[in-house]
Motif scaffolding. Structure first.
Motif, PDB file in Angstrom:
ATOM      1  N   GLY A   1       0.793  -1.220   0.000  1.00 18.66           N
ATOM      2  CA  GLY A   1       0.000   0.000   0.000  1.00 18.66           C
ATOM      3  C   GLY A   1       0.821   1.264   0.000  1.00 18.66           C
ATOM      4  N   ALA A   2       2.130   1.127  -0.159  1.00 19.57           N
ATOM      5  CA  ALA A   2       3.000   2.299  -0.090  1.00 19.57           C
ATOM      6  C   ALA A   2       2.939   3.110  -1.373  1.00 19.57           C
ATOM      7  CB  ALA A   2       4.437   1.856   0.169  1.00 19.57           C
ATOM      8  N   SER A   3       3.178   4.396  -1.227  1.00 18.92           N
ATOM      9  CA  SER A   3       3.247   5.266  -2.401  1.00 18.92           C
ATOM     10  C   SER A   3       4.453   4.871  -3.246  1.00 18.92           C
ATOM     11  CB  SER A   3       3.367   6.718  -1.952  1.00 18.92           C
ATOM     12  OG  SER A   3       3.560   7.570  -3.054  1.00 18.92           O
ATOM     13  N   LEU A   4       4.250   4.755  -4.541  1.00 22.29           N
ATOM     14  CA  LEU A   4       5.327   4.306  -5.419  1.00 22.29           C
ATOM     15  C   LEU A   4       5.347   5.172  -6.670  1.00 22.29           C
ATOM     16  CD1 LEU A   4       7.518   2.120  -5.590  1.00 22.29           C
ATOM     17  CD2 LEU A   4       5.904   0.708  -6.850  1.00 22.29           C
ATOM     18  N   SER A   5       6.199   6.188  -6.670  1.00 17.91           N
ATOM     19  CA  SER A   5       6.343   7.070  -7.826  1.00 17.91           C
ATOM     20  C   SER A   5       7.560   6.617  -8.615  1.00 17.91           C
ATOM     21  CB  SER A   5       6.522   8.512  -7.355  1.00 17.91           C
ATOM     22  OG  SER A   5       6.703   9.371  -8.445  1.00 17.91           O
ATOM     23  N   LEU A   6       7.345   6.283  -9.878  1.00 19.74           N
ATOM     24  CA  LEU A   6       8.412   5.698 -10.685  1.00 19.74           C
ATOM     25  C   LEU A   6       8.703   6.547 -11.916  1.00 19.74           C
ATOM     26  CD1 LEU A   6       7.267   1.958 -10.614  1.00 19.74           C
ATOM     27  CD2 LEU A   6       9.318   2.866  -9.509  1.00 19.74           C
ATOM     28  N   THR A   7       9.987   6.729 -12.192  1.00 24.68           N
ATOM     29  CA  THR A   7      10.406   7.295 -13.458  1.00 24.68           C
ATOM     30  C   THR A   7      10.437   6.169 -14.485  1.00 24.68           C
ATOM     31  OG1 THR A   7      12.723   6.853 -13.003  1.00 24.68           O
ATOM     32  CG2 THR A   7      11.853   8.987 -12.275  1.00 24.68           C
TER      33      THR A   7
END
Length: 203
Positions: free
Chosen positions: A155-161
């Motif tokens: 459930g963690a925030s996961l911002s990916l390039t």
């Protein structure tokens, strides 16, 4: 493009949807990947590998030392469960010590945990150990604890390039079981080129 990766001969990153899913093209079709489930699978296998390496080589897993150690106080029952599982928890990269009654001080964590709360993860481990019923054995404990830690990635925030997305897919491809997360949920949905051609009536 990334070549020589399983379960595909090659893949090409296409995009990340607004809802967070990764889209990749492979040699045999289009794959939609849930990055949270993928990270959970990757973390689970890394933790099990760390535990096995520590047990066979008697060397500690590289850990990330906390700038400010965290303390967590548990119920007497949960504290006893953590104490009984300390060798397994330590083998996965944690450095714990008792710090008063039913309290533990966390000095270091596995590097893959990143910004996740160590005290919250330790509480989750204790809770999951309580649901183990009559099951016993070192291997069972390793798998359960690895699942507990990996679950924090779900459930963690996961911002990916784009670069980060490609790296995540490459790490997933290297997993022994890349198709499902440790809790049995799908990591990816595959649509073959043949199926796409059929649906679009491309003969």
């Amino acid at each position: 493009d990334s070549r020589g990766a399983k379960p595909w001969h090659w893949f090409k990153f296409l995009a990340q949807s607004a809802s967070g899913y990764l889209l990749i093209e492979t040699d045999s079709g289009i794959v939609t990947i849930n990055p949270h489930a993928a990270r959970e699978r990757i973390a689970y296998e890394h933790l099990l590998d760390a535990s096995q390496t520590s047990r066979t080589s008697q060397t500690s897993r590289t850990s990330q030392t906390l700038l400010i150690p965290e303390t967590v106080q548990l119920s007497p029952v949960d504290a006893a469960r953590i104490k009984s599982a300390l060798p397994v928890i330590a083998a996965m990269g944690f450095q714990l010590e008792e710090f008063g009654r039913d309290t533990f001080k966390i000095d270091a964590v596995p590097q893959l945990i990143g910004s996740h709360s160590p005290s919250s993860i330790l509480s989750t481990i204790a809770g999951d150990l309580s649901e183990g019923g009559a099951k016993r054995g070192e291997r069972w404990r390793e798998e359960l604890i690895a699942k507990s830690i990996a679950k924090s990635f779900a459930g963690a925030s996961l911002s990916l390039t784009e670069e980060g997305s490609v790296k995540l897919v490459e790490e997933l491809c290297a997993c022994r079981m890349p198709y499902v997360c440790p809790r049995g949920k799908p990591v990816m949905i595959f649509t073959s080129t043949r199926e796409l051609d059929r649906k679009f009536d491309r003969g």
